[in-house]
Each structure stands twice: as C-alpha cells, then as structure tokens.
Design a protein around this motif. Structure first.
Motif, short mmCIF file in Angstrom:
data_model
loop_
_atom_site.label_atom_id
_atom_site.label_comp_id
_atom_site.label_asym_id
_atom_site.label_seq_id
_atom_site.Cartn_x
_atom_site.Cartn_y
_atom_site.Cartn_z
N VAL A 39 -9.98 40.87 43.66
CA VAL A 39 -8.68 41.52 43.51
C VAL A 39 -7.96 40.86 42.34
N LEU A 40 -7.53 41.66 41.36
CA LEU A 40 -6.92 41.13 40.15
C LEU A 40 -5.45 41.54 40.03
N ALA A 41 -4.64 40.64 39.48
CA ALA A 41 -3.21 40.89 39.31
C ALA A 41 -2.81 40.61 37.86
N HIS A 42 -2.29 41.63 37.19
CA HIS A 42 -1.93 41.51 35.78
C HIS A 42 -0.60 40.80 35.58
N GLY A 43 -0.32 40.48 34.32
CA GLY A 43 0.93 39.82 33.97
C GLY A 43 2.08 40.79 33.79
N ARG A 44 3.27 40.26 33.59
CA ARG A 44 4.48 41.08 33.43
C ARG A 44 4.37 41.95 32.18
N GLY A 45 4.75 43.22 32.33
CA GLY A 45 4.71 44.15 31.22
C GLY A 45 3.31 44.65 30.92
N ASN A 46 2.35 44.32 31.76
CA ASN A 46 0.97 44.74 31.53
C ASN A 46 0.58 45.81 32.53
N SER A 47 -0.69 46.08 32.66
CA SER A 47 -1.16 47.14 33.54
C SER A 47 -2.49 46.75 34.18
N GLU A 111 -17.08 41.26 52.40
CA GLU A 111 -16.95 40.11 53.29
C GLU A 111 -16.36 38.89 52.59
N ARG A 112 -16.57 38.80 51.28
CA ARG A 112 -16.08 37.65 50.51
C ARG A 112 -15.17 38.15 49.39
N ILE A 113 -13.91 37.73 49.43
CA ILE A 113 -12.92 38.21 48.46
C ILE A 113 -12.37 37.07 47.63
N TYR A 114 -12.35 37.28 46.32
CA TYR A 114 -11.73 36.35 45.37
C TYR A 114 -10.45 37.00 44.87
N LEU A 115 -9.47 36.15 44.59
CA LEU A 115 -8.19 36.62 44.08
C LEU A 115 -8.01 36.08 42.68
N PHE A 128 1.19 34.04 47.08
CA PHE A 128 0.56 34.66 48.26
C PHE A 128 -0.33 33.66 48.98
N LEU A 129 -1.18 32.97 48.24
CA LEU A 129 -2.10 32.02 48.86
C LEU A 129 -1.36 30.84 49.50
N ALA A 130 -0.32 30.35 48.81
CA ALA A 130 0.43 29.22 49.36
C ALA A 130 1.14 29.58 50.65
N ASN A 131 1.57 30.83 50.76
CA ASN A 131 2.32 31.27 51.94
C ASN A 131 1.45 31.95 52.98
N ASN A 132 0.18 32.16 52.66
CA ASN A 132 -0.77 32.77 53.60
C ASN A 132 -2.06 31.96 53.62
N PRO A 133 -2.00 30.74 54.12
CA PRO A 133 -3.18 29.85 54.06
C PRO A 133 -4.39 30.35 54.82
N THR A 134 -4.21 31.28 55.74
CA THR A 134 -5.36 31.80 56.50
C THR A 134 -5.86 33.13 55.95
N ALA A 135 -5.34 33.56 54.81
CA ALA A 135 -5.79 34.82 54.22
C ALA A 135 -7.29 34.74 53.95
N PRO A 136 -8.03 35.83 54.16
CA PRO A 136 -9.49 35.82 53.97
C PRO A 136 -9.88 35.87 52.50
N VAL A 137 -9.51 34.85 51.76
CA VAL A 137 -9.84 34.74 50.34
C VAL A 137 -10.68 33.48 50.16
N VAL A 138 -11.80 33.60 49.45
CA VAL A 138 -12.73 32.47 49.36
C VAL A 138 -12.62 31.70 48.05
N LEU A 218 -18.13 32.28 39.15
CA LEU A 218 -18.42 33.12 40.32
C LEU A 218 -19.89 33.02 40.72
N LYS A 219 -20.76 32.95 39.74
CA LYS A 219 -22.19 32.79 40.05
C LYS A 219 -22.44 31.52 40.85
#
Length: 224
Positions: A39-47, A111-115, A128-138, A218-219
């Motif tokens: 799952v990817l998140a862009h910067g401000r003013g981007n897309s 089953e395995r998600i990277y942010l 998100f990660l700091a406030n959701n320590p049990t989130a299923p992100v590897v 990632l490899k």
C-alpha cells in the motif's frame, strides 16, 4: 431476539462487509495469486500515480508480481508541521490506509502487507503505524521522509515506535538528508537506510535507483 432485530443485525453486518470490500480511491495493480501486497501513500500535492509512488508501484508489480495499491491521500491544506490543519487530516488518512489493508486481505487474499510513504505520505503512514501497533503490516518503506512538528506529524518521532522492519531511502538534498541524519540512531538489523546521491525531494530522474533499492529490500524480506 425479535425478527426485526435479527434482520437489522444481518443488514448491518452485510453493509460493514460491503464497505470494506470496496477498493479505496487510488491506483491498483493486480498481483494475481501473490499473497503479498504493498500500500503506497503519495506526498502533498501529488497523486496515486505521481512521482515516486507511480514508478514504484509499477516496478514492484512488474518485478515481484506483488499487488500494489497506491492511495489517493487526503490533502491537509497546509505543509507546516505545526499547522492544526495538517494534524486534522491524519484520521482520514488512517481510515484510507485501513480500508486499503482490509481490501487487499479480504478481496485479494493478501496475507503479507507492506506500507510505503513519500514525504507527507510518510508522515501519515508512520503516524498510522505508531498509533496502530497491531496493524497487520509486516514492513515499512519510507522515501524522502520529513520531520518537524509534534506527534503524529513528525516522522522521526513516529518511527521510534515502529517495531516492524523498515527501509529508509533518502536523497542527499539538504531537507531529506538532515531529517535522515536524526534517524541514524535507529539503524539496526531491523532498520536500514540508503542514500540516493544527487536526488532531490521529488526524486525525478532517480526513480530507478529508488525502485531498485526498495525491490531488493523486499526480496530479502520475502526470502527471495
């Protein structure tokens, strides 16, 4: 329980499932039978298909065959790390990230998600990660991470709470390098930093070096 209450409960459960089944607004590339997604998140003013996230989502999907979902992130309307408007946008960002995770897991069998986050997207994803320590992100992928301000907008403070593996990619421009220098204390077997010499904050012209670094990381995470 009355028939009416039973029907209401069934409808509520259906609606909740239906909502999380919807793909969040963004750009998705199908990984077919792969059990790994990013799952990817862009910067401000981007897309979702803009600089950094666009080449990266395509490279990961092409080279590794992973699902990639690049989100349309909320525009905080301000860039100052001390702006109240900036922090006010974070709950919506968290919701979009969670919807993306739910979508990949429930609809695509991931089953395995990277942010991953770039710039403002890095602030929001690390928050998100700091406030959701049990989130299923590897694992977390940061590119051009910026600091400044208080929690949760300060990426450097957020990352102190993140316990999953991290790859921290930064350019040697003054803004990125300065922020990265404060994170060197986090470097360990679980936290790696890579500099991209010559890269500015938008990483234009340096898309391939960034993708190569992230894909190799990632490899290793996936034992390839």
């Amino acid at each position: 329980m009355s028939l009416l209450k039973s029907l209401i409960l069934v409808c509520s459960c259906f609606l909740a499932t239906h909502v999380t089944a919807q793909m969040p607004q963004g750009e998705y590339l199908d990984g077919k039978d792969s059990k790994v997604g990013v799952v990817l998140a862009h910067g401000r003013g981007n897309s979702p298909d803009g600089s950094v996230v666009g080449p990266l989502r395509r490279g990961i999907n092409k080279d590794l065959g992973f699902h990639t979902l690049s989100l349309r992130m909320p525009d905080p309307g301000a860039d100052s790390p001390d702006s109240p408007e900036l922090a006010a946008a974070f709950p919506e960002a968290y919701q979009r990230i969670q919807f993306a995770i739910d979508y990949l897991k429930t609809q695509k069998g991931v089953e395995r998600i990277y942010l991953m986050g770039h710039s403002m997207g890095g602030r929001m994803t690390t928050g998100f990660l700091a406030n959701n320590p049990t989130a299923p992100v590897v694992g977390f992928i940061g590119v051009g991470l910026t600091a400044g301000g208080k929690e949760p907008v300060n990426t450097n403070l957020n990352l102190r709470k993140v316990k999953i593996p991290v790859v921290d990619v930064y350019g040697d421009n003054e803004m990125d390098a300065k922020a990265a220098s404060f994170r060197k204390q986090l470097v360990s077997e679980n936290y790696v930093q890579f500099e991209v010499p010559g890269a500015k904050h938008d990483y234009r012209g340096y898309e391939k070096p960034v993708s190569d670094l992230v894909i190799e990381w990632l490899k290793k995470q996936e034992g390839r």
